[in-house]
Design a protein around this motif. Sequence first.
Motif, PDB file in Angstrom:
ATOM      1  N   HIS A  39      -3.342 -27.754 -56.816  1.00 24.25           N
ATOM      2  CA  HIS A  39      -2.510 -27.255 -55.722  1.00 24.25           C
ATOM      3  C   HIS A  39      -2.468 -28.253 -54.569  1.00 24.25           C
ATOM      4  O   HIS A  39      -1.434 -28.412 -53.920  1.00 24.25           O
ATOM      5  N   ALA A  40      -3.595 -28.911 -54.304  1.00 20.79           N
ATOM      6  CA  ALA A  40      -3.613 -29.902 -53.227  1.00 20.79           C
ATOM      7  C   ALA A  40      -2.693 -31.067 -53.555  1.00 20.79           C
ATOM      8  O   ALA A  40      -1.909 -31.513 -52.703  1.00 20.79           O
ATOM      9  N   MET A  41      -2.758 -31.558 -54.780  1.00 20.38           N
ATOM     10  CA  MET A  41      -1.908 -32.673 -55.170  1.00 20.38           C
ATOM     11  C   MET A  41      -0.439 -32.260 -55.223  1.00 20.38           C
ATOM     12  O   MET A  41       0.441 -32.958 -54.707  1.00 20.38           O
ATOM     13  N   SER A  42      -0.168 -31.107 -55.826  1.00 18.43           N
ATOM     14  CA  SER A  42       1.223 -30.668 -55.953  1.00 18.43           C
ATOM     15  C   SER A  42       1.842 -30.345 -54.600  1.00 18.43           C
ATOM     16  O   SER A  42       3.009 -30.667 -54.352  1.00 18.43           O
ATOM     17  N   SER A  43       1.069 -29.701 -53.723  1.00 15.42           N
ATOM     18  CA  SER A  43       1.615 -29.334 -52.417  1.00 15.42           C
ATOM     19  C   SER A  43       1.975 -30.565 -51.613  1.00 15.42           C
ATOM     20  O   SER A  43       3.029 -30.618 -50.964  1.00 15.42           O
ATOM     21  N   GLN A  44       1.116 -31.573 -51.656  1.00  8.80           N
ATOM     22  CA  GLN A  44       1.433 -32.796 -50.916  1.00  8.80           C
ATOM     23  C   GLN A  44       2.636 -33.510 -51.525  1.00  8.80           C
ATOM     24  O   GLN A  44       3.505 -33.998 -50.805  1.00  8.80           O
ATOM     25  N   ALA A  45       2.696 -33.561 -52.857  1.00  8.24           N
ATOM     26  CA  ALA A  45       3.843 -34.196 -53.510  1.00  8.24           C
ATOM     27  C   ALA A  45       5.141 -33.463 -53.189  1.00  8.24           C
ATOM     28  O   ALA A  45       6.149 -34.077 -52.824  1.00  8.24           O
ATOM     29  N   MET A  46       5.110 -32.144 -53.304  1.00  5.74           N
ATOM     30  CA  MET A  46       6.317 -31.358 -53.077  1.00  5.74           C
ATOM     31  C   MET A  46       6.767 -31.419 -51.628  1.00  5.74           C
ATOM     32  O   MET A  46       7.964 -31.566 -51.340  1.00  5.74           O
ATOM     33  N   CYS A  47       5.818 -31.297 -50.702  1.00  7.22           N
ATOM     34  CA  CYS A  47       6.183 -31.206 -49.288  1.00  7.22           C
ATOM     35  C   CYS A  47       6.608 -32.542 -48.700  1.00  7.22           C
ATOM     36  O   CYS A  47       7.579 -32.611 -47.940  1.00  7.22           O
ATOM     37  N   PHE A  48       5.913 -33.617 -49.055  1.00 11.36           N
ATOM     38  CA  PHE A  48       6.176 -34.895 -48.392  1.00 11.36           C
ATOM     39  C   PHE A  48       7.171 -35.767 -49.157  1.00 11.36           C
ATOM     40  O   PHE A  48       7.874 -36.581 -48.549  1.00 11.36           O
ATOM     41  N   PHE A  95     -13.693 -27.286 -50.830  1.00 11.54           N
ATOM     42  CA  PHE A  95     -12.861 -28.119 -49.969  1.00 11.54           C
ATOM     43  C   PHE A  95     -13.002 -29.598 -50.330  1.00 11.54           C
ATOM     44  O   PHE A  95     -12.128 -30.401 -50.039  1.00 11.54           O
ATOM     45  N   GLY A  96     -14.108 -29.960 -51.031  1.00  9.94           N
ATOM     46  CA  GLY A  96     -14.218 -31.316 -51.557  1.00  9.94           C
ATOM     47  C   GLY A  96     -13.172 -31.589 -52.614  1.00  9.94           C
ATOM     48  O   GLY A  96     -12.584 -32.684 -52.674  1.00  9.94           O
ATOM     49  N   GLN A  97     -12.907 -30.597 -53.466  1.00 10.61           N
ATOM     50  CA  GLN A  97     -11.866 -30.729 -54.480  1.00 10.61           C
ATOM     51  C   GLN A  97     -10.482 -30.796 -53.845  1.00 10.61           C
ATOM     52  O   GLN A  97      -9.598 -31.525 -54.319  1.00 10.61           O
ATOM     53  N   ILE A  98     -10.294 -30.052 -52.765  1.00 10.34           N
ATOM     54  CA  ILE A  98      -9.017 -30.077 -52.044  1.00 10.34           C
ATOM     55  C   ILE A  98      -8.778 -31.446 -51.410  1.00 10.34           C
ATOM     56  O   ILE A  98      -7.701 -32.058 -51.564  1.00 10.34           O
ATOM     57  N   LEU A  99      -9.776 -31.948 -50.701  1.00 13.53           N
ATOM     58  CA  LEU A  99      -9.638 -33.235 -50.021  1.00 13.53           C
ATOM     59  C   LEU A  99      -9.374 -34.359 -51.013  1.00 13.53           C
ATOM     60  O   LEU A  99      -8.535 -35.236 -50.765  1.00 13.53           O
ATOM     61  N   LEU A 100     -10.064 -34.334 -52.137  1.00 11.72           N
ATOM     62  CA  LEU A 100      -9.864 -35.382 -53.133  1.00 11.72           C
ATOM     63  C   LEU A 100      -8.444 -35.321 -53.703  1.00 11.72           C
ATOM     64  O   LEU A 100      -7.824 -36.363 -53.957  1.00 11.72           O
ATOM     65  N   GLY A 101      -7.918 -34.110 -53.891  1.00 18.17           N
ATOM     66  CA  GLY A 101      -6.543 -33.975 -54.365  1.00 18.17           C
ATOM     67  C   GLY A 101      -5.549 -34.551 -53.381  1.00 18.17           C
ATOM     68  O   GLY A 101      -4.595 -35.250 -53.769  1.00 18.17           O
ATOM     69  N   THR A 108       1.122 -27.624 -46.338  1.00 15.06           N
ATOM     70  CA  THR A 108       0.219 -28.344 -47.229  1.00 15.06           C
ATOM     71  C   THR A 108      -1.238 -27.982 -46.933  1.00 15.06           C
ATOM     72  O   THR A 108      -2.033 -27.735 -47.851  1.00 15.06           O
ATOM     73  N   PHE A 109      -1.589 -27.938 -45.631  1.00 14.56           N
ATOM     74  CA  PHE A 109      -2.957 -27.593 -45.254  1.00 14.56           C
ATOM     75  C   PHE A 109      -3.295 -26.165 -45.672  1.00 14.56           C
ATOM     76  O   PHE A 109      -4.360 -25.911 -46.252  1.00 14.56           O
ATOM     77  N   MET A 110      -2.396 -25.224 -45.400  1.00 19.43           N
ATOM     78  CA  MET A 110      -2.685 -23.827 -45.703  1.00 19.43           C
ATOM     79  C   MET A 110      -2.737 -23.576 -47.203  1.00 19.43           C
ATOM     80  O   MET A 110      -3.491 -22.711 -47.668  1.00 19.43           O
ATOM     81  N   THR A 111      -1.948 -24.321 -47.971  1.00 21.65           N
ATOM     82  CA  THR A 111      -2.023 -24.190 -49.425  1.00 21.65           C
ATOM     83  C   THR A 111      -3.407 -24.589 -49.918  1.00 21.65           C
ATOM     84  O   THR A 111      -4.015 -23.900 -50.743  1.00 21.65           O
ATOM     85  N   GLY A 112      -3.914 -25.713 -49.412  1.00 22.40           N
ATOM     86  CA  GLY A 112      -5.255 -26.131 -49.797  1.00 22.40           C
ATOM     87  C   GLY A 112      -6.323 -25.173 -49.312  1.00 22.40           C
ATOM     88  O   GLY A 112      -7.243 -24.811 -50.064  1.00 22.40           O
ATOM     89  N   PHE A 113      -6.218 -24.729 -48.066  1.00 22.66           N
ATOM     90  CA  PHE A 113      -7.220 -23.821 -47.503  1.00 22.66           C
ATOM     91  C   PHE A 113      -7.215 -22.473 -48.228  1.00 22.66           C
ATOM     92  O   PHE A 113      -8.277 -21.843 -48.382  1.00 22.66           O
ATOM     93  N   SER A 114      -6.035 -22.056 -48.689  1.00 24.03           N
ATOM     94  CA  SER A 114      -5.958 -20.782 -49.414  1.00 24.03           C
ATOM     95  C   SER A 114      -6.774 -20.833 -50.700  1.00 24.03           C
ATOM     96  O   SER A 114      -7.353 -19.826 -51.123  1.00 24.03           O
ATOM     97  N   ARG A 115      -6.838 -22.011 -51.314  1.00 26.81           N
ATOM     98  CA  ARG A 115      -7.598 -22.137 -52.557  1.00 26.81           C
ATOM     99  C   ARG A 115      -9.108 -22.019 -52.315  1.00 26.81           C
ATOM    100  O   ARG A 115      -9.851 -21.552 -53.185  1.00 26.81           O
ATOM    101  N   VAL A 116      -9.546 -22.470 -51.143  1.00 30.14           N
ATOM    102  CA  VAL A 116     -10.954 -22.301 -50.770  1.00 30.14           C
ATOM    103  C   VAL A 116     -11.254 -20.819 -50.563  1.00 30.14           C
ATOM    104  O   VAL A 116     -12.253 -20.286 -51.066  1.00 30.14           O
TER     105      VAL A 116
END
Length: 447
Positions: free
Chosen positions: A140-149, A199-205, A184-192
């Motif tokens: 989700h972190a990778m996809s959200s950043q790709a989709m949004c930016f 959040f380590g997995q989110i940041l790495l994505g 993008t931030f809220m998508t990652g935070f929602s997964r936590v």
Amino acid sequence: MYSHSQNQCPPYNHYQLMKLFIIATFALFLYIALDLIFNQEMWDANTTLTLYLQSNQFSGEKDMFLVFSYSLYVLPSIAGIAFLILDNKLGALLYGGMILFSVASNSLLKNFYHQPRPFFIVQEIEPYECNKEFGKPSGHAMSSQAMCFLLPSILFPAIWKDQPNCKYPLYLRVLFIFIITFWTFMTGFSRVFMGVHSFGQILLGWVYQGYISIIYMNYFHDRITEYLAQCLQVGHQGISTRVIYIIGLIASSWTCVSILFLELNRYLFISPAEATLWMNAVYDKCQKQTSLYTIDSPPVLQNICFSMSLYIWFMLSFVIGIKLSKGIYLQKQFRYHYKSLSCWSKTLRIFVLILLVALLIPFFLIEFNSVYAQAFGQVMESIIQIVPVSILGGLIITVVYSKVLYYLKISVPGDFLQIIESDQSAPDGYSNLLLNRMSFELQAKNS
């Protein structure tokens, strides 16, 4: 005839590009090193954070985070709309291709890291979504950043910088950038919060996808766009066979690496006892989970990651479809001719695309007992998925859709891979004189 589109990032000289590459690559490896060093500390801190969030929810918080987690997939539909009604159809397809590449690369990386999700390990963490593959890095972190930016970078570049043919007010640009950053931030935070990622997995994505996006936009996007646009002009012979061979080699090599990580996880990195412990957590904590999976079950752990990594084959089918279609792409002509279509014709064009894409849906509903069958398809039973679906998807969006529009007589100049008249059997069937006349008439009408 071809005029380079103004919808890409501004050109850089070779020194600046090399400098950017060195800085981005150094930053990537630096963060990878920090992630390895502080992996356990981030995991422990995330456990504390997730338990706090789940035990101190306010009314409606769970539903709010579910919205952020699931509504992300609205963005690809914007690319679909752009493909249907805007001039930059090639950009819309490249945007969709980059999303698939993000999915494929994330799945390959997950099998490389083979790190479990928090709710697999920590008994107190409850999953609000039942994901069964590895967790690092976050998809989700990778996809959200790709989709949004990548959406504004490829389809609406005036968001970042004024373009000769398009300028947005400053407040609108700031608002849009704030929205995609916040989303993008809220998508990652929602997964936590949902217990499915640390959040380590989110940041790495985010770091991996940021690197991929920077390299793609600055090194590849302009070159790919210009090459394809030139290949699809009247009088050109289309994509060269050499390019198809190169992409085929990339897809094949990618598949070999995916198989390597699959087998390493099955027989070396992940023990059956460890996998059983994780799958017991899935079975016990997920309310809708009725099957107790093992390490060899296709929809879990390294097996589903392997299958998802093979969406890379869409790249090959896309270029093969362009080659087979023998169509042309005159981007600047679409807007004028599209206006001349009746409402019924416009609706029919949308319906045709939806129907063709929907033909792939049943393939995803098929269940398999073999990992390799799920990835490549069971030939004897004519069951297909992943690689065959990726290939069919690429052919549908290129060859099939353009030919259906042609036979229904609802194609217009400017369509991606517009099919020419039958007496002009190849793109070079259009003479330069005819092309110049078409351009002159279009300019006269627009003026």
